[in-house]
Each structure stands twice: as structure tokens, then as C-alpha cells.
Design an enzyme around this catalytic site. Sequence first.
Site, PDB file in Angstrom:
ATOM      1  N   CYS A 114      36.113  30.679  28.900  1.00  0.00           N
ATOM      2  CA  CYS A 114      35.428  31.003  30.170  1.00  0.00           C
ATOM      3  C   CYS A 114      33.918  30.770  30.093  1.00  0.00           C
ATOM      4  O   CYS A 114      33.240  30.729  31.111  1.00  0.00           O
ATOM      5  CB  CYS A 114      35.726  32.437  30.586  1.00  0.00           C
ATOM      6  N   HIS A 259      30.257  34.310  36.054  1.00  0.00           N
ATOM      7  CA  HIS A 259      31.644  33.872  35.876  1.00  0.00           C
ATOM      8  C   HIS A 259      32.572  34.803  36.655  1.00  0.00           C
ATOM      9  O   HIS A 259      32.357  36.018  36.699  1.00  0.00           O
ATOM     10  CB  HIS A 259      32.003  33.873  34.388  1.00  0.00           C
ATOM     11  N   ASN A 289      40.476  33.702  38.446  1.00  0.00           N
ATOM     12  CA  ASN A 289      39.643  33.284  37.330  1.00  0.00           C
ATOM     13  C   ASN A 289      39.983  31.840  36.970  1.00  0.00           C
ATOM     14  O   ASN A 289      41.077  31.566  36.490  1.00  0.00           O
ATOM     15  CB  ASN A 289      39.898  34.230  36.143  1.00  0.00           C
TER      16      ASN A 289
HETATM   17  O1  UT7 Z   1      37.094  35.769  31.060  1.00  0.00           O
HETATM   18  C1  UT7 Z   1      37.707  36.916  30.579  1.00  0.00           C
HETATM   19  C2  UT7 Z   1      39.061  37.018  31.222  1.00  0.00           C
HETATM   20  N1  UT7 Z   1      39.679  38.301  31.230  1.00  0.00           N
HETATM   21  C3  UT7 Z   1      39.155  39.412  31.818  1.00  0.00           C
HETATM   22  O2  UT7 Z   1      38.061  39.434  32.287  1.00  0.00           O
HETATM   23  C4  UT7 Z   1      40.020  40.612  31.882  1.00  0.00           C
HETATM   24  C5  UT7 Z   1      39.305  41.876  31.628  1.00  0.00           C
HETATM   25  N2  UT7 Z   1      40.201  43.015  31.814  1.00  0.00           N
HETATM   26  C6  UT7 Z   1      40.570  43.428  33.027  1.00  0.00           C
HETATM   27  O3  UT7 Z   1      40.126  42.883  34.016  1.00  0.00           O
HETATM   28  C7  UT7 Z   1      41.505  44.583  33.148  1.00  0.00           C
HETATM   29  O4  UT7 Z   1      41.716  45.174  31.879  1.00  0.00           O
HETATM   30  C8  UT7 Z   1      42.858  44.212  33.790  1.00  0.00           C
HETATM   31  C9  UT7 Z   1      42.661  43.856  35.254  1.00  0.00           C
HETATM   32  C10 UT7 Z   1      43.507  43.043  33.066  1.00  0.00           C
HETATM   33  C11 UT7 Z   1      43.830  45.403  33.716  1.00  0.00           C
HETATM   34  O5  UT7 Z   1      43.233  46.543  34.286  1.00  0.00           O
HETATM   35  P1  UT7 Z   1      43.300  47.943  33.502  1.00  0.00           P
HETATM   36  O6  UT7 Z   1      42.693  48.942  34.392  1.00  0.00           O
HETATM   37  O7  UT7 Z   1      42.632  47.734  32.186  1.00  0.00           O
HETATM   38  O8  UT7 Z   1      44.842  48.198  33.406  1.00  0.00           O
HETATM   39  P2  UT7 Z   1      45.708  48.441  32.102  1.00  0.00           P
HETATM   40  O9  UT7 Z   1      45.749  47.218  31.234  1.00  0.00           O
HETATM   41  O10 UT7 Z   1      45.285  49.732  31.486  1.00  0.00           O
HETATM   42  O11 UT7 Z   1      47.098  48.647  32.742  1.00  0.00           O
HETATM   43  C12 UT7 Z   1      47.366  49.734  33.561  1.00  0.00           C
HETATM   44  C13 UT7 Z   1      48.845  49.654  33.918  1.00  0.00           C
HETATM   45  C14 UT7 Z   1      49.766  49.435  32.724  1.00  0.00           C
HETATM   46  O12 UT7 Z   1      50.913  50.191  32.940  1.00  0.00           O
HETATM   47  P3  UT7 Z   1      51.099  51.620  32.183  1.00  0.00           P
HETATM   48  O13 UT7 Z   1      51.082  51.265  30.719  1.00  0.00           O
HETATM   49  O14 UT7 Z   1      49.927  52.434  32.609  1.00  0.00           O
HETATM   50  O15 UT7 Z   1      52.411  52.076  32.698  1.00  0.00           O
HETATM   51  C15 UT7 Z   1      50.100  47.970  32.829  1.00  0.00           C
HETATM   52  O16 UT7 Z   1      51.359  47.669  32.271  1.00  0.00           O
HETATM   53  O17 UT7 Z   1      49.068  48.558  34.798  1.00  0.00           O
HETATM   54  C16 UT7 Z   1      50.135  47.765  34.306  1.00  0.00           C
HETATM   55  N3  UT7 Z   1      49.938  46.394  34.704  1.00  0.00           N
HETATM   56  C17 UT7 Z   1      50.250  45.948  35.934  1.00  0.00           C
HETATM   57  N4  UT7 Z   1      50.763  46.571  36.993  1.00  0.00           N
HETATM   58  C18 UT7 Z   1      50.952  45.849  38.099  1.00  0.00           C
HETATM   59  C19 UT7 Z   1      49.408  45.340  33.984  1.00  0.00           C
HETATM   60  N5  UT7 Z   1      49.389  44.249  34.744  1.00  0.00           N
HETATM   61  C20 UT7 Z   1      49.899  44.583  35.947  1.00  0.00           C
HETATM   62  C21 UT7 Z   1      50.130  43.892  37.140  1.00  0.00           C
HETATM   63  N6  UT7 Z   1      50.640  44.569  38.183  1.00  0.00           N
HETATM   64  N7  UT7 Z   1      49.819  42.598  37.277  1.00  0.00           N
END
Ligand code: UT7
Length: 333
Positions: A114, A259, A289
Amino acid sequence: MTHRAFISAVGHYVPERIVTNSELSKLMTTSDEWIQTRSGIKERRFAADHEAPSDLGVHAALNAAKQARTGLNDVDAIICASLSPEHYFPGTSSFIQSKLGLVGVPSFDLRAQCSGFIYGLSVANAMVTSGEFKKVLLIGVEVHSRGLDFTDRGRDCAVLFGDGAGAVIIESCPSPEHGFLKTKISADGRFADKLWVEFPTMKRTPIMTQSDLEAGGLHPKMDGKFVFKTAVEKLPQVIDSTLSSINLQTKDIDLFLFHQANLRINEFVAATMNLDKAKIPSNIEKYGNCSAASIPILLSEQMQLGTVKRGDLICIAGFGSGFTWGCSVIRWF
Ligand code: UT7
């Protein structure tokens, strides 16, 4: 006196096909509400079956060429920043070079995920200011859609990424006051496996097994929380250090082009640094992204909107897999 380098032309291309959050929610357990609250994304573009990464890159380059006085005729180097290459080798740049008919012009791929576009700015700037090259075509292109895991296992990444391309031409600036004032790039490879595609790998034989495949090893894996936490720490640091190295402050900047990884990351950075939100445009809601293509697409759209004016101070910054990150400050010509 050697003049600075500057961006003389900008263009972008996104595939026609719009994929909404609701469409993705038919493939995996997710929802428009979850995706929008966590990332700000409403929809993204996916390449058509006949579109290869190089095709997107070529469209973006030709759109940039429309702004260039002599088109692409005197381009003397091509850099393609991408994490979704057309083939394992050679780089996507080879296919772009051939499709553009620029046979003989050196072309290479740059892999900084990225941050690829910002790394590309740093390299192209050095190439031009050294006097070795006159006109560098820098393209950021991604076709993520073919590499994502559209099942519940891959939903954390699958909802975030989209396809697109952006291109700029970098050459020596006619004015001594304008152009790239400072670009800083950085990396921390200790966290390479926090956001990666593990297989195939040349570190062992076989390069991929059936069980690697079944475990989703061909798709991106991410420790989302850790990526988020590190991004919101590194971005303010690199912006501050880049600006202070040229005696500027955030209040001097007219436009921040960040970004487009996640709207929440950029809002967090804006809040931490007390930035004026009106100066931080976003298009993640439309495209998701697009990794190395996100910043040039955003720049190109801002040019079309007329928000980028001669004399403006532009601050570009981004963070991504590797980990890699960087910042570039430009006095627009
Ligand atoms: O250039 C760099 C590229 N990447 C990034 O910038 C990503 C940076 N990280 C993020 O943006 C965030 O961490 C995410 C958007 C990916 C995730 O948000 P979060 O608030 O950190 O959520 P989480 O990973 O803690 O997940 C919360 C819940 C989980 O379920 P449980 O374990 O709480 O039951 C996940 O399994 O959300 C679940 N989950 C989803 N639910 C619905 C993960 N992906 C999804 C989804 N839809 N697509």
C-alpha cells in the site's frame, strides 16, 4: 542548480463493474452496516473477466498522457507499483510497457504494497533529479478481486479491497520553487506476516501444498487490529518528521492525500494531529482499498475536481503491508 522533480501529469482508471456491500453479503456473512462502520466503504470496483492488471495500468497511463504535452513519447522509464502482479514474473511493468508500445524503455516493478506509490515517488524523484532520466511514468495498479477469499474465512480482507489504477508522469520541474520538497519512506519487516499472502513460497519445496491451498494460504491474511494500531502510530510520526525536516507544520498544508485503507485510520490520524478534515478528501466509499493505486486515483480525482492548484502544498502519506510507510510533501506546479 538542479531543479526538483514534479508531477507533470496525472490519470486514473477504475473498472466499470461496481460491487456493493450488499452484493458481498450474499457471498459471506457480513453486512453493509458492518463494512461501513468499520471501514467507510460502500462499494468497490472489480475488473471484468477480460481485464488484466496491465490493462488497468495502461488505461491509467493513457489518461495521464492526455495531460502531457508530448504524451508518453519521451517517457524514458516505467515503474509499476503493485502487490497483485499479473504473473509471478516478469513484473506487470513488462506487459504495460509492451501494450504502450514503449519497447526499449526500462521498466520494472516495485513491491511496497500500500506504500508502493509513495516508494515509487521517492525512486522516480531520485531518478529524475540525478539527471539520469527525464520522464518517468509511475503507475500504481491493483487487481485484488481475483486474490480474495469470498468465504467467511476471508471476509475480514475480502470486504476491504478493490481494483483500480492511477498513473503519474514525473519530470524535472521548470520552476525552482515547486515540485517534491521532501519524501521519506520507511519499513519494519519484523511484521511482514501481519498482512501477507503466504503461498506460493520459494522458501521451501513444494512451493504450495494441497493443505496450504485448503487453509487459504493463497489469499491475504491480516491481523487487522495490529495493522490498524501500527498505522495510526506510524502515520503521524512520518508526517511530522517529513514536515519538520523542511520547516513546515501541518497547518501549512493545503491538501492531505492519504492512502485509502480505512476511513477510520484516516479519521484517527486527523484527530491525533488536529488536522482540518476539510483538507482530507476521501474516496474509499467508492473504491475500497486499492493499495498502490489508491493515492494516484485520489490525486487524479482531486485534479478533476479542481481542488489542486498551483502553489498548493500537498502532503501524501500512507501505510501498508511489509510494514511499509511514507510521506511526500509537494509544492504543486
Ligand atoms: O493498507 C493496510 C490495509 N489494511 C488495513 O488498513 C486494515 C486495518 N484494520 C482494520 O481496518 C480493522 O481491523 C478491520 C476493519 C479489518 C476489522 O475491524 P475490527 O474492529 O478490528 O474488527 P475485528 O477484527 O476485531 O473483528 C470483530 C468481529 C470478529 O468477530 P468476533 O470474533 O468478535 O465474533 C470478526 O470475525 O467482526 C468479525 N468480522 C466480520 N464481521 C462481519 C471480521 N470481518 C467481518 C466482516 N463482516 N467482513
